[in-house]
Design a protein around this motif. Structure first.
Motif, PDB file in Angstrom:
ATOM      1  N   TRP A   2       0.857  -1.184   0.000  1.00 24.47           N
ATOM      2  CA  TRP A   2       0.000   0.000   0.000  1.00 24.47           C
ATOM      3  C   TRP A   2       0.893   1.234   0.000  1.00 24.47           C
ATOM      4  N   TRP A   3       0.502   2.258  -0.750  1.00 25.40           N
ATOM      5  CA  TRP A   3       1.207   3.538  -0.770  1.00 25.40           C
ATOM      6  C   TRP A   3       0.324   4.580  -0.117  1.00 25.40           C
ATOM      7  N   LYS A   4       0.942   5.471   0.631  1.00 27.42           N
ATOM      8  CA  LYS A   4       0.205   6.498   1.360  1.00 27.42           C
ATOM      9  C   LYS A   4       0.266   7.817   0.598  1.00 27.42           C
ATOM     10  N   ASP A   5      -0.900   8.362   0.336  1.00 25.54           N
ATOM     11  CA  ASP A   5      -0.992   9.660  -0.322  1.00 25.54           C
ATOM     12  C   ASP A   5      -1.357  10.689   0.739  1.00 25.54           C
ATOM     13  N   ASP A   6      -0.406  11.532   1.067  1.00 25.76           N
ATOM     14  CA  ASP A   6      -0.633  12.603   2.050  1.00 25.76           C
ATOM     15  C   ASP A   6      -0.393  13.925   1.338  1.00 25.76           C
TER      16      ASP A   6
ATOM     17  N   VAL B 201       7.985  12.766   0.110  1.00 24.97           N
ATOM     18  CA  VAL B 201       8.111  11.633   1.018  1.00 24.97           C
ATOM     19  C   VAL B 201       7.266  10.492   0.455  1.00 24.97           C
ATOM     20  N   TRP B 202       7.875   9.335   0.302  1.00 24.00           N
ATOM     21  CA  TRP B 202       7.183   8.170  -0.246  1.00 24.00           C
ATOM     22  C   TRP B 202       7.023   7.138   0.871  1.00 24.00           C
ATOM     23  N   ILE B 203       5.807   7.027   1.385  1.00 26.89           N
ATOM     24  CA  ILE B 203       5.503   6.107   2.473  1.00 26.89           C
ATOM     25  C   ILE B 203       4.782   4.894   1.911  1.00 26.89           C
ATOM     26  N   PHE B 204       5.223   3.722   2.334  1.00 29.77           N
ATOM     27  CA  PHE B 204       4.534   2.503   1.926  1.00 29.77           C
ATOM     28  C   PHE B 204       4.364   1.600   3.133  1.00 29.77           C
ATOM     29  N   SER B 205       3.458   0.634   2.990  1.00 28.14           N
ATOM     30  CA  SER B 205       3.161  -0.275   4.083  1.00 28.14           C
ATOM     31  C   SER B 205       2.689  -1.607   3.518  1.00 28.14           C
ATOM     32  N   PHE B 206       2.831  -2.633   4.321  1.00 27.04           N
ATOM     33  CA  PHE B 206       2.323  -3.946   3.947  1.00 27.04           C
ATOM     34  C   PHE B 206       0.968  -4.200   4.610  1.00 27.04           C
ATOM     35  N   ASP B 207       0.661  -3.406   5.650  1.00 27.60           N
ATOM     36  CA  ASP B 207      -0.579  -3.621   6.402  1.00 27.60           C
ATOM     37  C   ASP B 207      -1.318  -2.330   6.748  1.00 27.60           C
ATOM     38  N   LYS B 208      -0.864  -1.202   6.238  1.00 25.84           N
ATOM     39  CA  LYS B 208      -1.419   0.126   6.512  1.00 25.84           C
ATOM     40  C   LYS B 208      -1.287   0.527   7.985  1.00 25.84           C
ATOM     41  N   THR B 209      -0.488  -0.185   8.734  1.00 26.17           N
ATOM     42  CA  THR B 209      -0.222   0.140  10.135  1.00 26.17           C
ATOM     43  C   THR B 209       1.243   0.509  10.319  1.00 26.17           C
TER      44      THR B 209
ATOM     45  N   GLU C 154       4.496   1.782   8.856  1.00 25.74           N
ATOM     46  CA  GLU C 154       4.847   2.594   7.701  1.00 25.74           C
ATOM     47  C   GLU C 154       6.357   2.610   7.487  1.00 25.74           C
ATOM     48  N   PHE C 155       6.745   2.587   6.219  1.00 29.85           N
ATOM     49  CA  PHE C 155       8.144   2.676   5.828  1.00 29.85           C
ATOM     50  C   PHE C 155       8.323   3.874   4.908  1.00 29.85           C
ATOM     51  N   ASN C 156       9.387   4.624   5.120  1.00 23.54           N
ATOM     52  CA  ASN C 156       9.754   5.713   4.229  1.00 23.54           C
ATOM     53  C   ASN C 156      10.722   5.118   3.211  1.00 23.54           C
ATOM     54  N   MET C 157      10.342   5.143   1.952  1.00 22.33           N
ATOM     55  CA  MET C 157      11.145   4.475   0.931  1.00 22.33           C
ATOM     56  C   MET C 157      12.589   4.965   0.910  1.00 22.33           C
ATOM     57  N   PHE C 158      12.812   6.257   1.040  1.00 18.04           N
ATOM     58  CA  PHE C 158      14.174   6.782   0.925  1.00 18.04           C
ATOM     59  C   PHE C 158      14.978   6.623   2.208  1.00 18.04           C
ATOM     60  N   HIS C 159      14.322   6.415   3.320  1.00 18.08           N
ATOM     61  CA  HIS C 159      15.031   6.294   4.595  1.00 18.08           C
ATOM     62  C   HIS C 159      15.119   4.841   5.067  1.00 18.08           C
ATOM     63  N   ASP C 160      14.062   4.069   4.867  1.00 20.62           N
ATOM     64  CA  ASP C 160      13.977   2.729   5.456  1.00 20.62           C
ATOM     65  C   ASP C 160      14.341   1.576   4.517  1.00 20.62           C
ATOM     66  N   TYR C 161      14.248   1.785   3.217  1.00 18.28           N
ATOM     67  CA  TYR C 161      14.540   0.707   2.268  1.00 18.28           C
ATOM     68  C   TYR C 161      16.038   0.590   2.051  1.00 18.28           C
ATOM     69  N   PRO C 162      16.607  -0.580   2.156  1.00 19.37           N
ATOM     70  CA  PRO C 162      16.062  -1.874   2.546  1.00 19.37           C
ATOM     71  C   PRO C 162      16.285  -2.189   4.017  1.00 19.37           C
ATOM     72  N   TYR C 163      16.839  -1.222   4.740  1.00 20.70           N
ATOM     73  CA  TYR C 163      17.346  -1.459   6.092  1.00 20.70           C
ATOM     74  C   TYR C 163      16.316  -1.980   7.089  1.00 20.70           C
ATOM     75  N   LYS C 164      15.105  -1.503   7.034  1.00 19.94           N
ATOM     76  CA  LYS C 164      14.098  -1.879   8.027  1.00 19.94           C
ATOM     77  C   LYS C 164      13.113  -2.932   7.525  1.00 19.94           C
ATOM     78  N   LEU C 165      13.323  -3.435   6.326  1.00 16.90           N
ATOM     79  CA  LEU C 165      12.450  -4.458   5.773  1.00 16.90           C
ATOM     80  C   LEU C 165      13.012  -5.844   6.062  1.00 16.90           C
ATOM     81  N   THR C 166      12.113  -6.792   6.262  1.00 15.66           N
ATOM     82  CA  THR C 166      12.554  -8.176   6.369  1.00 15.66           C
ATOM     83  C   THR C 166      12.961  -8.646   4.976  1.00 15.66           C
TER      84      THR C 166
END
Length: 69
Positions: A15-19, A25-33, A35-47
């Motif tokens: 899911w992508w968040k439109d704010d 800022v590009w926010i995405f989520s797998f469960d809408k709960t 949230e990951f910031n694509m430029f800050h969290d990818y791939p570091y905080k993803l399983t």
């Protein structure tokens, strides 16, 4: 105005968040709960599984930021 969650394709997992109040800022989520910031969290905080899903559903972004480890 509330945040709007959407998928690029109906079959996608991500899911992508439109704010409309935030630019660049590009926010995405797998469960809408969680949230990951694509430029800050990818791939570091993803399983490993989440990264595989992200890369499959967003090959252009995966290629663009492939140098991150």
């Amino acid at each position: 105005m509330p945040n709007i969650w959407y998928k690029n394709k109906e079959t996608d997992t991500i899911w992508w968040k439109d704010d409309p109040t935030v630019i660049g800022v590009w926010i995405f989520s797998f469960d809408k709960t969680t949230e990951f910031n694509m430029f800050h969290d990818y791939p570091y905080k993803l399983t490993k599984e989440q990264k595989q899903i992200f890369d499959k559903e967003n090959p252009e972004w995966a290629d663009f930021i492939k140098d991150r480890k």
